[in-house]
Design a protein around this motif. Sequence first.
Motif: not given
Length: 278
Positions: A159-183
């Motif tokens: 929300x705070x970094x909604x205009x910063x593409x690098x922050x968005x990509x970094x966080x989405x990659x981290x979320x993808x890694x965590x979600x993948x490990x759940x399965x």
Amino acid sequence: MAPTPASIPRAIFVEYAKRAVVAAGPEMARLSARGLSVNHTQGITLGIIVLYIAVIALLWNIPYVKYSLWPFKMLVIAFHEFGHAITACCTGGRVKSISLDPREGGVTHMVGGISAVTLPAGYLGSSLIGALLIFCGFNIVASKIASIALGVCFLLTLWWARKDWLTIITILMAVGLLVGCWFIKHAEPLKYVVLFIGVMSSLYSVWDICDDLILRKVNESDASVFAQRYGGSSQCWGVIWSIVSLVFMIGGIIAGLAAFPESASQQEDDSKKFIPTR
């Protein structure tokens, strides 16, 4: 006249030290009752922590190879900026934006807040998050809970970094890694990912302060700004923050040993019952 490290902070440190000793009493008693014993599963986890520390320390300083840590560095820097942002909100300030820099930097644009709290909150906040992740990394179910908590933090950061593409990509990659490990194998790999991020985040302040204040001597670090406003030297405050970070990390390890004596098979059984995947 600005307060010096020898005046107000000393009284605060003494008071918090007393509270820490009182709060740690029950856990230390529990560890003493167990004779500081470490079972097989906990021994493996401790060994992995040592391995992570060694690997991160090597990769951090080897030319070209160090870029393999870049995604995790960006993630830890996001924790750092989140520490600034959340304390600004808690002390009456307002966060305008968060951005990460490809050269491994970050900045939080905020208005108001108490700078005596918000300035150290970057390093100490990421260290505290790291210690909590290490604590959770001793158990699969706790790692699941930690990943959910991280998701909430990530949403706030997005929300705070909604205009910063690098922050968005970094966080989405981290979320993808965590979600993948759940399965994978009832989320067992999640435990080691959470542990790795925890170790990286806990030691980030130590290594980054060393880089900024000793090797590169950056003039506009958090520690240098804090020293200009409240006295002392940037190196002095950097060392203090580094020591606190190490204390957080050790505390996370001790708490993990005390709270999670379950074997690997017990943890897997518990994981099957808590938001089961496969």
